[in-house]
Write a protein that holds these residues in place. Structure first.
Motif, PDB file in Angstrom:
ATOM      1  N   ARG A  31      38.562  52.569  55.431  1.00  0.00           N
ATOM      2  CA  ARG A  31      36.997  51.781  55.081  1.00  0.00           C
ATOM      3  C   ARG A  31      36.169  52.415  53.845  1.00  0.00           C
ATOM      4  O   ARG A  31      35.604  51.281  53.589  1.00  0.00           O
ATOM      5  N   ALA A  32      36.968  53.562  52.902  1.00  0.00           N
ATOM      6  CA  ALA A  32      35.725  53.314  51.829  1.00  0.00           C
ATOM      7  C   ALA A  32      36.534  52.429  51.444  1.00  0.00           C
ATOM      8  O   ALA A  32      35.672  51.858  50.086  1.00  0.00           O
ATOM      9  N   THR A  33      38.175  52.100  50.528  1.00  0.00           N
ATOM     10  CA  THR A  33      37.942  51.576  49.950  1.00  0.00           C
ATOM     11  C   THR A  33      37.614  49.591  50.598  1.00  0.00           C
ATOM     12  O   THR A  33      37.167  49.085  49.156  1.00  0.00           O
ATOM     13  N   GLY A  34      37.390  49.721  51.235  1.00  0.00           N
ATOM     14  CA  GLY A  34      37.050  48.352  52.211  1.00  0.00           C
ATOM     15  C   GLY A  34      35.332  47.580  51.325  1.00  0.00           C
ATOM     16  O   GLY A  34      34.971  47.209  50.939  1.00  0.00           O
ATOM     17  N   ASP A  35      34.206  49.185  51.674  1.00  0.00           N
ATOM     18  CA  ASP A  35      32.999  49.188  51.239  1.00  0.00           C
ATOM     19  C   ASP A  35      32.723  49.546  49.804  1.00  0.00           C
ATOM     20  O   ASP A  35      31.842  48.719  49.062  1.00  0.00           O
ATOM     21  N   GLY A  36      33.728  50.045  48.774  1.00  0.00           N
ATOM     22  CA  GLY A  36      34.123  50.156  47.982  1.00  0.00           C
ATOM     23  C   GLY A  36      33.871  49.138  47.413  1.00  0.00           C
ATOM     24  O   GLY A  36      32.417  48.705  46.003  1.00  0.00           O
ATOM     25  N   MET A  37      35.432  47.757  47.874  1.00  0.00           N
ATOM     26  CA  MET A  37      35.627  46.460  46.627  1.00  0.00           C
ATOM     27  C   MET A  37      34.715  45.968  47.881  1.00  0.00           C
ATOM     28  O   MET A  37      33.855  45.833  46.451  1.00  0.00           O
ATOM     29  N   THR A  39      30.905  46.559  47.456  1.00  0.00           N
ATOM     30  CA  THR A  39      29.716  46.927  47.100  1.00  0.00           C
ATOM     31  C   THR A  39      29.501  46.731  45.458  1.00  0.00           C
ATOM     32  O   THR A  39      29.106  46.341  44.965  1.00  0.00           O
ATOM     33  N   VAL A  40      30.538  47.479  45.040  1.00  0.00           N
ATOM     34  CA  VAL A  40      30.791  47.840  43.798  1.00  0.00           C
ATOM     35  C   VAL A  40      31.050  45.877  43.038  1.00  0.00           C
ATOM     36  O   VAL A  40      31.214  45.234  42.492  1.00  0.00           O
ATOM     37  N   GLY A  41      32.202  45.221  43.866  1.00  0.00           N
ATOM     38  CA  GLY A  41      32.371  44.021  43.498  1.00  0.00           C
ATOM     39  C   GLY A  41      31.362  42.627  43.213  1.00  0.00           C
ATOM     40  O   GLY A  41      31.208  42.256  42.392  1.00  0.00           O
ATOM     41  N   ALA A  42      30.307  43.389  44.697  1.00  0.00           N
ATOM     42  CA  ALA A  42      29.177  42.798  44.368  1.00  0.00           C
ATOM     43  C   ALA A  42      28.620  42.764  43.711  1.00  0.00           C
ATOM     44  O   ALA A  42      27.882  41.329  42.981  1.00  0.00           O
ATOM     45  N   LEU A  43      27.922  43.979  43.376  1.00  0.00           N
ATOM     46  CA  LEU A  43      27.272  44.191  41.795  1.00  0.00           C
ATOM     47  C   LEU A  43      27.440  43.481  41.198  1.00  0.00           C
ATOM     48  O   LEU A  43      26.793  42.964  39.798  1.00  0.00           O
ATOM     49  N   LEU A  44      29.257  43.891  40.711  1.00  0.00           N
ATOM     50  CA  LEU A  44      29.539  42.926  39.062  1.00  0.00           C
ATOM     51  C   LEU A  44      29.376  41.764  39.589  1.00  0.00           C
ATOM     52  O   LEU A  44      28.936  40.889  37.927  1.00  0.00           O
ATOM     53  N   MET A  45      29.358  41.284  40.051  1.00  0.00           N
ATOM     54  CA  MET A  45      29.494  39.176  40.877  1.00  0.00           C
ATOM     55  C   MET A  45      27.826  38.928  40.510  1.00  0.00           C
ATOM     56  O   MET A  45      28.345  39.313  39.444  1.00  0.00           O
ATOM     57  N   VAL A  46      27.092  39.681  41.043  1.00  0.00           N
ATOM     58  CA  VAL A  46      25.841  39.301  40.730  1.00  0.00           C
ATOM     59  C   VAL A  46      25.483  39.511  38.446  1.00  0.00           C
ATOM     60  O   VAL A  46      24.819  38.467  38.132  1.00  0.00           O
ATOM     61  N   TRP A  47      25.535  40.801  38.287  1.00  0.00           N
ATOM     62  CA  TRP A  47      25.467  41.053  37.107  1.00  0.00           C
ATOM     63  C   TRP A  47      26.340  40.021  36.246  1.00  0.00           C
ATOM     64  O   TRP A  47      25.520  39.641  35.397  1.00  0.00           O
ATOM     65  N   LEU A  76      34.828  53.046  30.210  1.00  0.00           N
ATOM     66  CA  LEU A  76      34.534  52.501  31.470  1.00  0.00           C
ATOM     67  C   LEU A  76      34.818  50.908  32.052  1.00  0.00           C
ATOM     68  O   LEU A  76      34.973  50.704  33.539  1.00  0.00           O
ATOM     69  N   GLY A  77      35.633  50.871  31.137  1.00  0.00           N
ATOM     70  CA  GLY A  77      36.559  49.537  31.675  1.00  0.00           C
ATOM     71  C   GLY A  77      37.240  49.359  32.096  1.00  0.00           C
ATOM     72  O   GLY A  77      37.996  48.878  33.780  1.00  0.00           O
ATOM     73  N   TYR A  78      38.468  50.237  31.458  1.00  0.00           N
ATOM     74  CA  TYR A  78      39.630  51.437  32.694  1.00  0.00           C
ATOM     75  C   TYR A  78      38.514  51.845  33.859  1.00  0.00           C
ATOM     76  O   TYR A  78      39.999  51.842  34.977  1.00  0.00           O
ATOM     77  N   VAL A  79      38.180  52.379  33.518  1.00  0.00           N
ATOM     78  CA  VAL A  79      37.811  52.686  35.143  1.00  0.00           C
ATOM     79  C   VAL A  79      36.934  52.320  36.049  1.00  0.00           C
ATOM     80  O   VAL A  79      38.089  52.671  37.662  1.00  0.00           O
ATOM     81  N   ILE A  80      36.242  51.500  35.605  1.00  0.00           N
ATOM     82  CA  ILE A  80      36.881  50.013  37.513  1.00  0.00           C
ATOM     83  C   ILE A  80      36.911  49.466  37.215  1.00  0.00           C
ATOM     84  O   ILE A  80      37.406  49.129  38.432  1.00  0.00           O
ATOM     85  N   GLY A  81      37.920  49.116  36.398  1.00  0.00           N
ATOM     86  CA  GLY A  81      39.273  47.811  36.233  1.00  0.00           C
ATOM     87  C   GLY A  81      40.451  49.077  37.416  1.00  0.00           C
ATOM     88  O   GLY A  81      41.179  48.494  38.279  1.00  0.00           O
ATOM     89  N   VAL A  82      40.663  50.049  36.753  1.00  0.00           N
ATOM     90  CA  VAL A  82      41.879  51.193  37.561  1.00  0.00           C
ATOM     91  C   VAL A  82      41.294  51.667  39.148  1.00  0.00           C
ATOM     92  O   VAL A  82      42.026  51.002  39.369  1.00  0.00           O
ATOM     93  N   GLY A  83      40.081  51.355  39.167  1.00  0.00           N
ATOM     94  CA  GLY A  83      39.484  52.176  40.356  1.00  0.00           C
ATOM     95  C   GLY A  83      39.522  50.958  41.601  1.00  0.00           C
ATOM     96  O   GLY A  83      39.828  50.846  42.805  1.00  0.00           O
ATOM     97  N   LEU A  84      39.277  49.890  40.838  1.00  0.00           N
ATOM     98  CA  LEU A  84      38.660  48.574  42.089  1.00  0.00           C
ATOM     99  C   LEU A  84      40.218  48.263  42.353  1.00  0.00           C
ATOM    100  O   LEU A  84      41.210  47.905  43.269  1.00  0.00           O
ATOM    101  N   THR A  85      41.418  48.510  41.442  1.00  0.00           N
ATOM    102  CA  THR A  85      42.842  47.432  41.620  1.00  0.00           C
ATOM    103  C   THR A  85      43.107  48.641  42.651  1.00  0.00           C
ATOM    104  O   THR A  85      43.636  48.474  43.355  1.00  0.00           O
TER     105      THR A  85
END
Length: 138
Positions: A31-37, A39-47, A76-85
Motif C-alpha cells: 500500500r505504501a509503495t503504491g501511494d508513494g509512487m 504521489t511522488v511520480g505525479a508531483l515529479l511529472m507535473v514539475w 537528491l537524484g540518487y535518493v529519489i531514483g533509488v527510492g522510486l525504483t
C-alpha cells in the motif's frame, strides 16, 4: 424483570492482537509503495511538464535539482531514483505474490511467510541490479 444471559463475545480484532510477520509487513509495504509512487511520480511529472513548458531556463533549473553540470546524478537524484525504483520493484513483486495467492496457492503458513520474505529480497536485488546496470554504463 427478566435477566438476559450474554454469551462471551469474541474480542474485536485489533493490531494489538496480531503478531507482526512478513506477510503483514509486505501488505503494508504494498500500500505504501503504491501511494508513494503515485504521489511522488505525479508531483515529479507535473514539475517536469511545467519546466518543459516554461522554457530552457526553467528546464535547466529542474534538471539542476537532480544532476550535476556534467550530467551525473547528484545525491537528491540518487535518493529519489533509488527510492522510486525500490518502490516499483517491491510493489511489482508484491503484486506477483498476490497473483499467486488469488489462484489459491501459497496460503500455508510456511509458504506465505517465504513468499512475503521473497518479495522483499527480490525487490532489493532487482533495485541493486538495475542501478548497477545504469551506473556501470556511464
Amino acid at each position: 424483570m427478566a435477566t438476559v444471559k450474554t454469551a462471551k463475545r469474541p474480542i474485536s480484532p485489533h493490531l494489538s492482537h496480531y503478531r507482526w510477520g512478513p506477510a503483514m509487513l509486505v501488505s503494508i509495504l504494498h500500500r505504501a509503495t503504491g501511494d508513494g509512487m503515485a504521489t511522488v511520480g505525479a508531483l515529479l511529472m507535473v514539475w517536469w511538464l511545467a519546466a518543459l513548458a516554461g522554457g530552457e531556463a526553467h528546464y535547466a533549473a529542474f534538471a539542476g535539482w537532480f544532476t550535476f553540470a556534467d550530467g551525473s546524478l547528484n545525491i537528491l537524484g540518487y535518493v529519489i531514483g533509488v527510492g522510486l525504483t525500490l518502490s516499483l520493484f517491491q510493489h511489482m513483486a508484491s503484486g506477483v505474490r498476490h497473483l499467486f495467492l488469488d489462484t489459491g496457492a501459497g496460503f500455508e503458513l510456511k509458504a506465505n511467510r517465504s513468499g512475503a520474505v521473497l518479495t522483499m529480497v527480490v525487490s532489493v536485488l532487482a533495485t541493486i541490479a538495475f542501478w548497477a546496470f545504469i551506473t556501470v554504463g556511464k
